[in-house]
Design a protein around this motif. Sequence first.
Motif, mmCIF file in Angstrom:
data_model
loop_
_atom_site.group_PDB
_atom_site.id
_atom_site.type_symbol
_atom_site.label_atom_id
_atom_site.label_comp_id
_atom_site.label_asym_id
_atom_site.label_seq_id
_atom_site.Cartn_x
_atom_site.Cartn_y
_atom_site.Cartn_z
ATOM 1 N N PRO A 164 -3.346 6.379 8.717
ATOM 2 C CA PRO A 164 -3.429 5.045 8.114
ATOM 3 C C PRO A 164 -3.377 3.925 9.161
ATOM 4 O O PRO A 164 -4.029 2.893 9.010
ATOM 5 C CB PRO A 164 -2.189 4.991 7.223
ATOM 6 C CG PRO A 164 -1.923 6.398 6.867
ATOM 7 C CD PRO A 164 -2.336 7.210 8.059
ATOM 8 N N SER A 165 -2.624 4.164 10.241
ATOM 9 C CA SER A 165 -2.515 3.098 11.245
ATOM 10 C C SER A 165 -3.822 2.877 11.985
ATOM 11 O O SER A 165 -3.967 1.909 12.727
ATOM 12 C CB SER A 165 -1.404 3.447 12.231
ATOM 13 O OG SER A 165 -1.653 4.706 12.796
ATOM 14 N N TYR B 175 -2.144 13.962 -1.827
ATOM 15 C CA TYR B 175 -0.704 14.182 -2.040
ATOM 16 C C TYR B 175 -0.360 14.533 -3.490
ATOM 17 O O TYR B 175 0.363 15.483 -3.755
ATOM 18 C CB TYR B 175 0.058 12.934 -1.599
ATOM 19 C CG TYR B 175 1.552 13.056 -1.698
ATOM 20 C CD1 TYR B 175 2.285 13.648 -0.684
ATOM 21 C CD2 TYR B 175 2.243 12.564 -2.801
ATOM 22 C CE1 TYR B 175 3.657 13.765 -0.753
ATOM 23 C CE2 TYR B 175 3.620 12.679 -2.887
ATOM 24 C CZ TYR B 175 4.314 13.280 -1.864
ATOM 25 O OH TYR B 175 5.673 13.386 -1.947
ATOM 26 N N TYR C 292 0.821 -1.220 0.000
ATOM 27 C CA TYR C 292 0.000 0.000 0.000
ATOM 28 C C TYR C 292 0.850 1.263 0.000
ATOM 29 O O TYR C 292 0.472 2.247 -0.593
ATOM 30 C CB TYR C 292 -0.989 0.068 1.171
ATOM 31 C CG TYR C 292 -1.792 -1.193 1.359
ATOM 32 C CD1 TYR C 292 -2.082 -2.033 0.286
ATOM 33 C CD2 TYR C 292 -2.250 -1.568 2.603
ATOM 34 C CE1 TYR C 292 -2.799 -3.189 0.448
ATOM 35 C CE2 TYR C 292 -2.976 -2.724 2.788
ATOM 36 C CZ TYR C 292 -3.234 -3.542 1.701
ATOM 37 O OH TYR C 292 -3.935 -4.681 1.879
ATOM 38 N N ALA C 293 1.990 1.242 0.735
ATOM 39 C CA ALA C 293 2.867 2.424 0.766
ATOM 40 C C ALA C 293 2.112 3.689 1.127
ATOM 41 O O ALA C 293 2.338 4.742 0.542
ATOM 42 C CB ALA C 293 3.609 2.583 -0.566
ATOM 43 N N LEU C 294 1.209 3.595 2.094
ATOM 44 C CA LEU C 294 0.580 4.825 2.588
ATOM 45 C C LEU C 294 1.606 5.554 3.437
ATOM 46 O O LEU C 294 2.367 4.921 4.170
ATOM 47 C CB LEU C 294 -0.645 4.475 3.444
ATOM 48 C CG LEU C 294 -1.759 3.764 2.687
ATOM 49 C CD1 LEU C 294 -2.920 3.484 3.631
ATOM 50 C CD2 LEU C 294 -2.230 4.601 1.514
ATOM 51 N N PHE C 295 1.648 6.874 3.319
ATOM 52 C CA PHE C 295 2.612 7.634 4.101
ATOM 53 C C PHE C 295 2.153 7.662 5.555
ATOM 54 O O PHE C 295 1.111 8.247 5.852
ATOM 55 C CB PHE C 295 2.755 9.050 3.545
ATOM 56 C CG PHE C 295 3.080 9.070 2.076
ATOM 57 C CD1 PHE C 295 4.131 8.301 1.580
ATOM 58 C CD2 PHE C 295 2.342 9.825 1.186
ATOM 59 C CE1 PHE C 295 4.442 8.305 0.233
ATOM 60 C CE2 PHE C 295 2.640 9.830 -0.160
ATOM 61 C CZ PHE C 295 3.690 9.063 -0.639
ATOM 62 N N PRO C 296 2.900 7.030 6.455
ATOM 63 C CA PRO C 296 2.387 6.850 7.810
ATOM 64 C C PRO C 296 2.283 8.150 8.599
ATOM 65 O O PRO C 296 1.565 8.207 9.587
ATOM 66 C CB PRO C 296 3.408 5.906 8.459
ATOM 67 C CG PRO C 296 4.628 5.997 7.628
ATOM 68 C CD PRO C 296 4.198 6.396 6.256
ATOM 69 N N HIS C 297 2.991 9.197 8.150
ATOM 70 C CA HIS C 297 2.946 10.443 8.915
ATOM 71 C C HIS C 297 1.887 11.412 8.393
ATOM 72 O O HIS C 297 1.793 12.527 8.861
ATOM 73 C CB HIS C 297 4.311 11.116 8.875
ATOM 74 C CG HIS C 297 4.782 11.422 7.483
ATOM 75 N ND1 HIS C 297 4.976 10.445 6.532
ATOM 76 C CD2 HIS C 297 5.079 12.587 6.875
ATOM 77 C CE1 HIS C 297 5.381 11.002 5.411
ATOM 78 N NE2 HIS C 297 5.453 12.302 5.584
ATOM 79 N N MET C 298 1.099 10.962 7.414
ATOM 80 C CA MET C 298 0.049 11.832 6.894
ATOM 81 C C MET C 298 -1.309 11.179 7.151
ATOM 82 O O MET C 298 -1.424 9.966 7.163
ATOM 83 C CB MET C 298 0.209 12.021 5.379
ATOM 84 C CG MET C 298 1.499 12.672 4.966
ATOM 85 S SD MET C 298 1.520 12.856 3.171
ATOM 86 C CE MET C 298 3.226 13.268 2.915
#
Lengths: 739, 355
Positions: free
Chosen positions: B139-140, B106, B92-98
């Motif tokens: 995302p988490s 994005y 998935y490569a979701l940006f974990p800090h966004m």
Amino acid sequence: MNGLGIGRYVLGWQLVGLAGFLLLPWYAVEDGFWGFGWLFDGYPFDPDYAPAIVLLLQGAKPWLWPIAGFLLLPALALGRPSTERFTQNVLLLVGGLGVAYILGQGFTVGLRGWNAGFLEAWYGPLGDRQFGMGYGALLAGTGLFFLFTLGCAARGAVNGDGFVVGSIGLIVMVVALFIFFPVARILISALQTNEGLFSLAALLDKLLTGKIWGLDCVYSHRACGVAWNSLALAVAVGAGTTLLGLAFALVVTRTGFPAKRLFRGLTVLPIITPPFVIGLALILLFGQSGAITQFLEAAFGIPASRWLYGFSGVWLAQMLAFTPIAFLVLIGVVEGVSPSVEEAAQTLRADAWTTLRTVSLPLMRPGLANAFLLGFIESMADFGNPMVLGGNFNVLSTEIFFAIVGAQYDQGRASVLALVLLFFTLLAFYAQRRWLGRKSYTSVTGKGDAGIAVPLPGRFATLIFGVTIPWAVMTAVLYATILFGGFVNLWGLDHTLTLRHYIDAFGITVGDHGWVWSGGAWNSFFTTIAISAISAPLTAAIGLLTAYLLVRQRFLGKQAFEFGTMLSFAIPGTVIGVSYVLAFNVPPLELTGTGIILVISFVFRNMPVGVRAGIASMSQLDSSLDEASLTLGASSWQTIRRVVLPLMRPAILAALVYSFVRAMTAISAVIFLVSAEYDMATAYILGRVENNDYGLSIAYSSVLIVIMFVAILLLQLLVGERRLGRRSAAKLEIGGQPA
Amino acid sequence: MTVSFGGRASSVRFEGVTKAFGEVVAVNAISFVVEAGSLATLLGPSGCGKTTTLRLVAGLELATAGRILIGDDDVTGLPATRRDVSMVFQSYALFPHMTVIENVAYGFVVSGTPKAEAHAKAELGLELVGLKGYGPRLPSELSGGQQQRVAVARALVLEPQVLLFDEPLSNLDAKLRRRVREEIRDIQQSLGLTVVYVTHDQEEALAVSDKVIVMRNAEIAQEGKPRELYEQPADRFVADFIGDANMVSADILSVDGTHARVSIGGVEVQVPSRGLPVGPVQTAIRPESVLLDTQGGEGLAGTVLKTAYLGKHMEYTVDSPVGELFVVDERVHAPLAPGTGVTIRFGDRIALVVG
Ligand SMILES: Nc1ncnc2c1ncn2[C@@H]1O[C@H](COP(=O)(O)OP(=O)(O)OP(=O)(O)O)[C@@H](O)[C@H]1O
Ligand SMILES: [Mg+2]
């Protein structure tokens, strides 16, 4: 989408270059990089401060004319598509030749006209001269250089990514300029006679003397050559710190020893202590009027002796100073040996000792090699301890210092000694790489690796405790001595408590015109803080950028690139110091005596640390995050800024604090580069030690240690504890998919 | 509010594309076309070059040789940033800090769209994948399936010419897998997107594709509609990879136009001739096309060797004169015991193998 050409970047860099040519003083201004007095002092017509164009119009420095051409020609490429061969060639040629020309004229025309005799013979005397390059030359060169990298990108290098090509170019350029060029200067200087003529005989003459290679100590009472002294010391220290570091690592990871945290705490100490402070503390304890020496004499009638001054003392001091570094390296490695592997060995009927010997230790091989190499290089480069404790025992680093700074002022000799030193460390570096091959990383998997480490076999554990506990006690006593010693009137003779030394160093008096920083240490203290604070972000930036290129980009010559950036790690500080003196004393890069040279030396000394930190934390970032960003249309610079950097914040902070602290404690390169105006704390303290002013030295050292301790504590608070424990390993991993 | 994405869907064309990593040739001179608005899957065993092919479309790898066209444009030399292609990653490569909305917005933000507008468009994308109102979460704080849909939304909102998926379902459990793949297919069809989809699950490939491209050892083994691949595999590799098949030697007795009479160990069946002449031939017999009968009659005599109960059907291994056969039988209520003698006949799911 992001289909912009490179046109506006070409224009941008061309303007930067032209600004350097038309607006800013071409040559270095006298009052330093940050001094702006020139703005009101005759600029722009005073030849000292004039921009290149004004000089040319005044009829001076005619060899600068072609630079104007190089800066104007890129206009030909403006408005044309970057896919056109013509555009690419213009950028490549103009940029490449322009940079080469600027450097070339800088090296051929010096303070006394032509730099080389044959040019004088060919063209006759020049009748003009030039000084070191200044802002103008810097900007013009930078502009042309990036035009060149844009040309490479347009040609299709690294997928045509201008930012990445520019970054690679930048790093190659600065590493070449500030690591390879100075080291090459050593070689040249070693080949020159004192009259400046080249001769191999001169080199051999200086190289093959008994003072360097003599073996008299084997069969007589006379001293051996310094090369053997250094080598013996470095091997002994490397081996000793590795063994001791391993013992500590085993205690912390494999036993139920209650004071583990204390042991871990000891690891910060060498990072925040200038290494020679240990030597100093040893003198206070074991010197002829040292506390323990006196006690032994009084209690048991053991007479004071000079055993501390020589090999044994230096070895002891370096062991104390560098063991924690080995421990830091080895603890990660010991923790990296998966307990399940050891459990597997045990289920195959190996007992605890056999498991340790046949499974665990071999798995730690890379760590052991690394720890040895670090100890070896640190010992080779260490200048402070041999200076303080060496007595008649001379090593390469101190000899180099005396050759440069002492009455002899013999550059050639210093160069030859530096080459020998460099040869040893590079040999060790090479041997380590050969021995390990490329599989130097132990992998701690993210998988919750269950299992309990095998406890140490009984007698082995006793041995290890027998070594580590006394050692830890001794370290503690040393540091207590350092902190306490500053408050004692005259150590060894008069133990009344006093604040005298602190007042001497850090006194502030209220004079007629307000506050006066009357203490002797203030000047060097402020300089140290300022220089460290300036170099830390630069170090972190260049280190992390290099790490990004190494981990995330594929390009031609990457192996060589990696080797080049890591090489500076194997170059001892002493060598860097000498080489900077040789390389940056004369135009075109005239930097000695400035603060800039200190900043630069720190940046390149500490860069490998930044690179390693960056590589470690970047490898934990799933590369699909970058790729996702790229496929969403972000450029590589946007990707770094919005995705990579925010996720690497802890690593950035750590690199910042670490390079700050390293800059505060460094001595071996610094000692060659300080000047009256830019004195550094460590150099100042060492000077006081030489004058036997132990009280002030110790007081000043304590202040530094406390400041850095606070800095590290703050960091810990900000980042939180980042131990690479087995359990916490999974948490460290920031993958694309949140856990 | 109407949602319109995918107006710019374009075809993808590979012409003799090769990608080598040093010595390793990951993709070897392949050519194919994915029509605009269709979904093509790349299918094949591990290491055959599927991901590399996909990354070549995205521009994350640049081709060593050959030409790549998206629509009518030659994009062979363009890096990912400059191609109008989005990708949904396996991880998935979701940006974990966004936050979710920042993730989806994005692509707009980095191309300079004002933030408010970017978020409004991102909101539409989230609505499309059924995640309205999840914007402010991290995302988490989402389930695996929800994260997957955020990743799809993030790629979708940019209205790329081509949308790429690299094994998007492999992190999901079997139930969710079926649901999400149907959702992806729905969105693809309703928006008319061009999608290239990598998987190594043949069932998934058959279920969602307009076209399946089967790869083997860096080359294309066969491409075609799902039914063509299943019913007319080009060779034993494809036959075996797409569904199970028993490879059995047989003889073509006669050819009559498009049909041929084939004798399998003496049992005659009629199958599409695929242009083959009379003579010996290889056949791929699907396991459900081997019919077992305990009542005797015409057919080959065989013996049951192994049996397995799989809930909705039985699996048998049967010894026969033409070799061991793998058989699927839906009659779970009357299982056969090992050692039982059976008569074997063949259904119509038999293909003559050309290659
Ligand atoms: N960066 C690389 N360097 C060297 N070889 C590579 C690289 N990337 C892929 N390969 C090789 O190319 C071949 C194809 O890899 P690819 O990732 O495309 O396989 P795949 O079909 O996606 O497999 P899987 O189903 O396991 O994901 C493999 O043999 C792989 O080892
Ligand atoms: Mg793959």
